[in-house]
Design an enzyme around this catalytic site. Structure first.
Site, short mmCIF file in Angstrom:
data_model
loop_
_atom_site.label_atom_id
_atom_site.label_comp_id
_atom_site.label_asym_id
_atom_site.label_seq_id
_atom_site.Cartn_x
_atom_site.Cartn_y
_atom_site.Cartn_z
N PRO A 1 1.76 2.29 0.99
CA PRO A 1 3.19 2.26 1.30
C PRO A 1 3.84 3.62 1.50
O PRO A 1 5.05 3.67 1.73
CB PRO A 1 3.78 1.54 0.09
CG PRO A 1 2.81 1.75 -1.00
CD PRO A 1 1.46 1.92 -0.39
N ASP B 1 0.63 5.11 13.55
CA ASP B 1 1.96 4.72 14.01
C ASP B 1 2.99 5.21 13.01
O ASP B 1 2.68 5.85 12.02
CB ASP B 1 2.03 3.23 14.25
CG ASP B 1 1.34 2.47 13.18
OD1 ASP B 1 1.75 2.62 12.01
OD2 ASP B 1 0.38 1.74 13.47
N LYS C 1 6.62 3.50 17.51
CA LYS C 1 7.83 3.33 18.30
C LYS C 1 8.80 4.46 18.00
O LYS C 1 8.97 4.85 16.86
CB LYS C 1 8.47 2.03 17.85
CG LYS C 1 9.04 1.22 18.95
CD LYS C 1 9.68 0.00 18.35
CE LYS C 1 9.31 -1.23 19.12
NZ LYS C 1 9.98 -2.41 18.64
N GLY D 1 0.19 1.80 8.10
CA GLY D 1 0.94 1.72 6.85
C GLY D 1 0.54 0.49 6.07
O GLY D 1 0.18 -0.54 6.65
N ILE E 1 -2.10 -7.17 6.46
CA ILE E 1 -0.85 -7.83 6.07
C ILE E 1 0.25 -7.31 6.99
O ILE E 1 0.64 -6.15 6.92
CB ILE E 1 -0.53 -7.57 4.58
CG1 ILE E 1 -1.64 -8.20 3.73
CG2 ILE E 1 0.84 -8.16 4.22
CD1 ILE E 1 -1.49 -8.04 2.25
N MET F 1 10.12 -6.14 7.16
CA MET F 1 10.83 -5.98 8.44
C MET F 1 12.13 -6.78 8.46
O MET F 1 12.46 -7.39 9.47
CB MET F 1 9.93 -6.42 9.61
CG MET F 1 8.69 -5.57 9.73
SD MET F 1 7.50 -6.22 10.92
CE MET F 1 6.52 -7.33 9.92
N GLY G 1 9.97 2.73 -0.49
CA GLY G 1 9.41 2.56 -1.82
C GLY G 1 8.16 3.41 -2.05
O GLY G 1 7.42 3.69 -1.11
N1 SAH Z 1 0.88 -3.49 6.83
C1 SAH Z 1 2.06 -3.12 6.12
C2 SAH Z 1 3.31 -3.80 6.62
C3 SAH Z 1 3.66 -3.48 8.02
S1 SAH Z 1 5.16 -4.21 8.54
C4 SAH Z 1 1.86 -3.39 4.62
O1 SAH Z 1 0.88 -4.03 4.24
O2 SAH Z 1 2.70 -2.93 3.84
C5 SAH Z 1 6.31 -2.94 8.27
C6 SAH Z 1 7.25 -3.28 7.14
O3 SAH Z 1 6.63 -3.01 5.88
C7 SAH Z 1 8.49 -2.45 7.10
O4 SAH Z 1 9.45 -2.92 8.02
C8 SAH Z 1 8.94 -2.64 5.67
O5 SAH Z 1 9.55 -3.89 5.52
C9 SAH Z 1 7.62 -2.70 4.94
N2 SAH Z 1 7.29 -1.41 4.30
C10 SAH Z 1 6.19 -0.68 4.50
N3 SAH Z 1 6.18 0.41 3.72
C11 SAH Z 1 7.31 0.36 2.98
C12 SAH Z 1 7.88 1.20 1.98
N4 SAH Z 1 7.28 2.30 1.56
N5 SAH Z 1 9.07 0.83 1.45
C13 SAH Z 1 9.69 -0.29 1.84
N6 SAH Z 1 9.20 -1.11 2.78
C14 SAH Z 1 8.02 -0.80 3.35
#
Ligand code: SAH
Length: 479
Positions: free
Chosen positions: A227, A250, A272, A303, A308, A385, A414
């Site tokens: 994250p 990305d 993006k 990320g 997921i 999202m 977070g």
């Molecule tokens: N594959 C990623 C999710 C990708 S979708 C995973 O497993 O976490 C992208 C969304 O993930 C963002 O719009 C947000 O809602 C969430 N996200 C990812 N990192 C985050 C973070 N550090 N803090 C809060 N939301 C996060």
């Protein structure tokens, strides 16, 4: 060099340990690991720790005071008693017989000292500070543990199985050295590390049959970066990040994590930007195929967790269709990381027995979700999202019977130093969130567990003004 590192073959030999306490038990365990028999001399009971290790049936307890005859037949000696005078006597008796002897933690009365050990048998790494700073060598050991894959030993064993074949093929030492360098630098090593040993064996056999074949195709590492906080990377992610030739990433990958990739690796940004269109997913898939077919080791860094809401599945489907080898590295997903750092347990016996993760991405101004399923009691809903659709989300949940007073939180960035948590209810959260001017990425958590945040919140970072995520949108990245 103050000491000469050597590796002793103690299989089936005898080691003597004087002292039946915990310290002696640790040395006995090492001897047993190395295949030795152990004689322990102590007039009293042996510590429980002696019974613990596998192979403790290879320990013989001589319940007597130490005498020099105990050294008969021993190949190596440890003095591990709490009695300094006794240890000294053991040392002197061993010296008189020219036996290697170690008095635990007393380098001045040792003919050898024990290193910190990284065991990837048959590969063994030993680290020593020559007795000057044992903690330093332990720290170094910890670093090496993270760098050397757990399956390193299996790679060495595989090489061992091919040894005689390779010798037949390459009669000169030089020829063999070149072959092994090529083989061990090729994807064969990663095949073993990711548990594809048969594939590794076939590839090695092929390389041997046709020594001119280069392994043409590279490999794609589909790696979750977690994250945002680099501390939450896995060992495997870090290792692959440091060896890839190209990085395709990305916007969700945080800058400090990107910094940890190999310095001289080429970097491709496929996320993006504001007003820019994302690189379409099909195109990303084909970029990965093209780079791998050029023979590169491609790091596809995403990320959170790649499976997921990460489109990882689509990417590897294309790779499979094109015969490109890949491996997937899981990671801490935003729900798990963000909730932990916000002090919101996602399940809790008093609050929620189920956890639902959904995407709150708006399509034509609406959210295509199974509202009845989301609005059941005693569960926690995590929305990825969802910032743009927050108003719609809260309205729909209330409409479908969720009490307006249900606790809800939104967490910005977070696990990073810019983490910010806003809590409220389905009624109040949208307004509170907009006042707080949150920066993406953000995660929404809905359910009674959110009420625990106030009590369990433990992470209070000091935000740094200039250190924010490099993109402004809270949209699904084309990951
Ligand atoms: N594959 C990623 C999710 C990708 S979708 C995973 O497993 O976490 C992208 C969304 O993930 C963002 O719009 C947000 O809602 C969430 N996200 C990812 N990192 C985050 C973070 N550090 N803090 C809060 N939301 C996060």
């Amino acid at each position: 060099m103050d000491y000469l590192p050597i590796f002793l073959d103690l299989k089936g030999k005898n080691g003597l340990v004087v002292g039946g306490g915990d310290v002696g038990a640790r040395k006995a365990a090492l001897l047993i690991n190395a295949g030795a028999w152990v004689t322990v001399v102590d007039p009293g009971e042996l510590a429980d720790a002696y019974a613990g290790p596998k192979g403790s049936d290879r320990i013989i307890h001589r319940r007597e005071a130490f005498k020099p005859e105990h050294l008969d037949g021993a190949e190596v000696v440890f003095a591990a008693s709490a009695d300094d005078a006794l240890n000294k006597a053991v040392y002197e008796a061993a010296r008189a017989r020219h036996l290697p002897v170690n008095v635990v933690d007393k380098p001045e009365v040792c003919t050898f000292i024990m290193p910190s050990i990284i065991d990837r048998s048959p590969v063994v790494v030993a680290v020593s500070s020559g007795g000057e700073a044992p903690v330093l060598s332990r720290l170094l050991r910890a670093r090496l543990e993270t760098l050397i894959p757990a399956a390193y030993g299996r790679l060495a064993a595989l090489a061992g199985r091919f040894k005689s074949q390779v010798r037949k093929h390459f009669p000169t030492t030089e020829g063999r050295r070149k072959f092994w360098e090529r083989a061990l630098m090729s994807p064969v090593a990663e095949m073993v590390f990711s548990g594809r040993e048969q594939e590794a064996e076939h590839t090695l056999a092929r390389m041997l049959e046709d020594s001119s074949t280069e392994v043409g195709v590279g490999e794609v590492y589909l790696v979750g970066a977690g994250p945002g906080n680099p501390d939450l990377l896995t060992f495997r992610a870090l290792r692959l990040m440091q060896q890839a030739d190209v990085v395709v990433y990305d916007r969700l990958v945080s800058p400090p994590i990107l910094d940890m990739c190999r310095r001289d690796a080429d970097r491709f940004y496929v996320g993006k930007e504001r007003d820019n269109h994302a690189v379409p997913q099909d195109e990303i898939n084909m970029v990965l195929v093209r780079l791998a077919k050029e023979g590169k080791r491609v790091l596809r860094l995403k990320g959170g967790d790649p499976f997921i809401f990460g489109r990882g599945g689509e990417e590897i489907e294309t790779l499979r269709e094109h015969g490109v080898p890949f491996q997937v590295v899981p990671a801490v997903t935003a729900a798990a990381g963000v909730a932990a750092y916000a002090g919101i347990p996602l399940t809790h016996r008093d609050h929620a027995q189920a956890l639902i993760m959904v995407t709150g991405h708006l399509k034509d101004g609406t959210m295509d979700l199974d509202w009845d399923m989301l609005c059941r009691p005693r569960q926690t809903i995590v929305i990825y999202m969802g910032l743009k659709g927050l108003v719609t989300l809260c309205d729909e949940m209330k409409k479908h019977g969720m009490p307006a007073s249900t606790p809800a939180a939104i967490v910005q960035q977070g696990t990073t130093i810019n983490q910010k948590t806003v809590t409220g209810t389905l009624d109040t959260l949208p307004a509170l969130a907009s006042q707080a001017e949150l920066k993406p990425p953000t995660l929404i958590i809905i359910g009674s567990v959110v009420s625990l945040h106030e009590k369990l919140n433990w992470f209070h970072p000091e935000p740094a003004e200039d250190d924010h995520w490099h993109t402004p949108l809270d949209q699904p990245a084309h990951m």
